[in-house]
Design an enzyme around this catalytic site. Structure first.
Site, mmCIF file in Angstrom:
data_model
loop_
_atom_site.group_PDB
_atom_site.id
_atom_site.type_symbol
_atom_site.label_atom_id
_atom_site.label_comp_id
_atom_site.label_asym_id
_atom_site.label_seq_id
_atom_site.Cartn_x
_atom_site.Cartn_y
_atom_site.Cartn_z
ATOM 1 N N HIS A 1 -10.356 -1.653 5.208
ATOM 2 C CA HIS A 1 -10.070 -1.041 6.510
ATOM 3 C C HIS A 1 -10.763 0.309 6.682
ATOM 4 O O HIS A 1 -10.613 0.938 7.720
ATOM 5 C CB HIS A 1 -8.561 -0.873 6.642
ATOM 6 C CG HIS A 1 -8.024 0.094 5.625
ATOM 7 N ND1 HIS A 1 -7.960 -0.210 4.276
ATOM 8 C CD2 HIS A 1 -7.594 1.363 5.731
ATOM 9 C CE1 HIS A 1 -7.518 0.834 3.614
ATOM 10 N NE2 HIS A 1 -7.271 1.801 4.471
ATOM 11 N N ASP A 2 -11.441 0.791 5.661
ATOM 12 C CA ASP A 2 -12.131 2.079 5.749
ATOM 13 C C ASP A 2 -13.637 1.926 5.973
ATOM 14 O O ASP A 2 -14.367 2.922 5.948
ATOM 15 C CB ASP A 2 -11.898 2.901 4.465
ATOM 16 C CG ASP A 2 -10.457 3.399 4.373
ATOM 17 O OD1 ASP A 2 -9.839 3.623 5.429
ATOM 18 O OD2 ASP A 2 -9.949 3.555 3.246
ATOM 19 N N ASP B 1 -2.687 4.407 -3.013
ATOM 20 C CA ASP B 1 -3.627 4.985 -2.059
ATOM 21 C C ASP B 1 -4.072 6.377 -2.513
ATOM 22 O O ASP B 1 -3.257 7.172 -2.976
ATOM 23 C CB ASP B 1 -2.937 5.057 -0.691
ATOM 24 C CG ASP B 1 -3.809 5.699 0.356
ATOM 25 O OD1 ASP B 1 -4.846 5.104 0.676
ATOM 26 O OD2 ASP B 1 -3.449 6.791 0.829
ATOM 27 N N ASP C 1 0.860 -1.177 0.000
ATOM 28 C CA ASP C 1 0.000 0.000 0.000
ATOM 29 C C ASP C 1 0.899 1.230 0.000
ATOM 30 O O ASP C 1 1.713 1.410 0.906
ATOM 31 C CB ASP C 1 -0.849 -0.046 1.285
ATOM 32 C CG ASP C 1 -2.161 0.677 1.146
ATOM 33 O OD1 ASP C 1 -2.188 1.696 0.439
ATOM 34 O OD2 ASP C 1 -3.134 0.228 1.767
ATOM 35 N N GLU D 1 -6.760 3.319 -5.872
ATOM 36 C CA GLU D 1 -7.919 3.484 -4.990
ATOM 37 C C GLU D 1 -8.616 4.773 -5.396
ATOM 38 O O GLU D 1 -8.040 5.850 -5.287
ATOM 39 C CB GLU D 1 -7.472 3.575 -3.531
ATOM 40 C CG GLU D 1 -8.653 3.665 -2.574
ATOM 41 C CD GLU D 1 -8.458 4.624 -1.404
ATOM 42 O OE1 GLU D 1 -9.280 4.588 -0.484
ATOM 43 O OE2 GLU D 1 -7.505 5.420 -1.407
#
Ligand code: GLC
Ligand code: CA
Length: 577
Positions: free
Chosen positions: A345-346, A210, A105, A268
């Site tokens: 994870h968001d 990201d 990431d 993303e």
């Protein structure tokens, strides 16, 4: 000969089933309460057995951890709490021995304010580093200095913070400690490509880019004309999302990487990217990235921002969910590759969103079957393979490891909401729900660490929601995952899923998610009841084989499936008649 550097070599990710690891919460090898690279390495055999052959590893670079690693202070060092560069090298090498690829990431839209570039930019306004960020003079309003424009950040405060002892402000579209990098500056682009090359040379197989959507900003920095939120500021994502220059920046970035490597680059893209735009960026022919993560299929149950809603009002809008998958499929199939995921994870845990804690076993399996055989490369979020669900913490402070949640709580308290209501809301919606320790066994802290953990462990590990217990239960969610993933990797089925056509069945059915793939040599149908009630579903196909099912028999009578709560099938259809 003209060599198109954007040309992807063999699109190896199409044969992958991915798995997302949030490093802080996976496994703590030295009992300091923080997950680490050695912990992850010790579980690679487990992941290989599960059928995983691609890992997306959350950010592991040196960071003050304001945003849990998405705020990097040194891209070429590993966060000491996670280990060393050697540990990363070992992890990658061992993964490769087991046939598992690893993508890192890479938060490259902003740095930490503790990054030496930013420190220098603040210290010396004439430094080259000043041009790595966005500094602008404030405006005078009624004799008072105010930010350069009315943009709000995602953290609902002005997107600008004043530099002490100066009349200038710097831009940050997330937290104050995450100044945005100015990608219109070629030196920034070159530095980031060098970072990426460093990790590819170390053996990494690619990156999750990201906040890719936010690499470019409206450089006129003009005020937004949208109505403000009452405080003079407005979150107008168009000012810093999915702007045309993003494609140019990414092309330069991927061209630099593709010379000697064949990386998987997953962008993303929040901020409402359209499937058309994504299909261009991830175009098989000449797109700079391999795939784009979009957010259209998350929160399709009205839970986002749902503080004022009752639990009964949170309900999966299945037709909306299907239409979002369909829209993306229609624009991307044959043109661009796509990742598939429920949540990361968001977001809160998918089991508590689209599934059911009451029907944990059935709904976890149903969600997997439904996602796994759609068009794209599936990514499983750690812990979903045992049916991990949202937390039941007691107070807002239990969620305070996450700066975004802290900002939310401060805002909600300022609006007069009481802590009880806020806690109820956070147990439903906070992204901390998906950042609790992986539940390995029935030991202390679910076997994650002897010391403790950043976020409290979910107490349900004592009720069978852990790897140890589920490995020993033939009907467990975990054993189903393993079986289903290996089926997904079967070459014949994979070919039907990736290359065959996809058609939704009974599209407007509000309870059942059903679709069919017609591949060159195999036809597949998925039928999933997304509700806690029994529903009938008309079915006129001849079943050749029931490949996956989450109940132990099939009720198909008079061309009607009698589906029990969250009942789900993957069927091979006979086409010899
Ligand atoms: C990305 C990350 C998220 C982070 C944000 C800002 O969206 O997924 O966790 O908070 O970037 O850095
Ligand atoms: Ca540790």
């Amino acid at each position: 000969m003209y060599h198109n550097l954007c040309m992807k070599h063999n699109r190896w990710w199409r044969d992958c089933v991915g798995y997302v690891i949030y490093p802080q919460a996976y496994l703590d090898s030295n009992d300091d309460g923080i997950g680490d690279l050695r912990g992850i390495e010790s579980k690679l055999d487990y992941l290989r057995d599960l059928g995983i052959n691609l890992i997306w590893l959350g950010p592991i670079f040196k960071s003050p951890m304001e945003d849990n690693g998405y705020d990097v202070s040194d891209y070429l060092s590993i966060a000491p709490e996670y280990g060393t560069m050697d540990d990363l090298k070992h992890l990658i090498d061992r993964a490769h021995e087991l046939g598992i690829k690893i993508i890192l990431d890479l938060p490259l839209a902003a740095t930490s304010d503790e990054h030496p570039w930013f420190q220098m930019a603040i210290k010396d306004p004439d430094s080259a580093e000043r041009g790595y960020y966005f500094f602008r003079k404030g405006k005078l309003k009624d004799g008072e200095l105010v930010p350069p424009n009315n943009w709000a950040s995602f953290n609902s405060i002005p997107a600008w913070t004043k530099v002490p002892d100066s009349d200038e402000y710097y831009l940050h579209i997330f937290a104050e400690k995450q100044p945005d990098l100015n990608w219109s500056n070629p030196a920034v682009r070159k530095s980031m490509a060098d970072v990426a090359l460093f990790y590819l040379n170390l053996g990494a197989d690619g990156f999750r880019i990201d906040a890719m959507a936010h690499l470019s900003k409206d450089m006129s920095f003009s005020d937004s004309n949208l109505p403000d939120h009452g405080n003079g500021f407005v979150l107008d994502t168009d000012k810093f999302s999915n702007r045309p220059e993003v494609g140019e920046y990414l092309k330069e970035f991927s061209d630099a990487l593709n010379v000697d490597h064949d990386p998987c680059l997953i962008g993303e893209a929040g901020g409402g990217i359209t499937p058309e735009n994504a299909a261009r960026l991830a175009s098989i022919e000449n797109g700079p990235v391999s795939m784009i993560f979009n957010f259209d299929t998350v929160w399709n149950n009205g839970a986002f921002g749902s503080i004022d809603k009752k639990d009964e009002e949170i309900k999966t809008d299945l037709v909306l969910l299907k239409s979002n998958f369909q829209r993306w499929y229609e624009k991307c199939h044959g043109v661009a590759d796509m990742p598939l995921y429920w949540c990361d994870h968001d977001h809160p845990r998918v089991l508590s969103q689209y599934g059911s804690e009451k029907y944990r076993n059935e709904s976890a399996k149903c969600l997997l079957t439904t996602l796994l055989f759609l068009y794209g490369t599936p990514f499983i979020y750690y812990g979903d393979e045992i049916g991990m669900s949202n937390v039941t913490y007691d107070k807002p402070e239990d969620f305070f490891s996450d700066s975004a949640t802290r900002t939310d709580v401060a805002y909600l308290r300022s609006k007069g909401y009481g802590d009880e209501q806020i806690t109820h809301y956070l147990n439903r919606c906070s992204r901390v729900n998906s950042r609790t320790p992986m539940q390995w066994d029935r030991g202390e802290n679910a076997g994650f660490s002897k010391k403790g953990s950043v976020n409290k462990v979910n107490g349900n590990y004592l009720q069978g929601i852990n790897i140890y217990d589920q490995m020993r239960d033939p009907w467990s969610i975990l054993n189903f995952y393993q079986y289903a993933i290996w089926k997904r990797r079967d070459a014949l089925l994979n070919d039907a899923v990736i290359n065959g056509t996809l058609e939704f069945l009974d599209f407007y059915n509000p309870d059942v998610f059903a679709y069919r793939h017609v591949g060159a040599s195999c036809e597949l149908i998925v039928v999933s009841n997304f509700t806690e009630k029994e529903v009938d579903f008309p079915f006129y196909h001849a079943i050749g084989e029931v490949i996956l099912q989450n109940y132990d028999n099939v009720y198909l009578r008079d061309h009607t499936f009698h589906l029990r709560p969250f009942e789900s099938f993957l069927l091979r259809i006979r086409n010899d008649e």
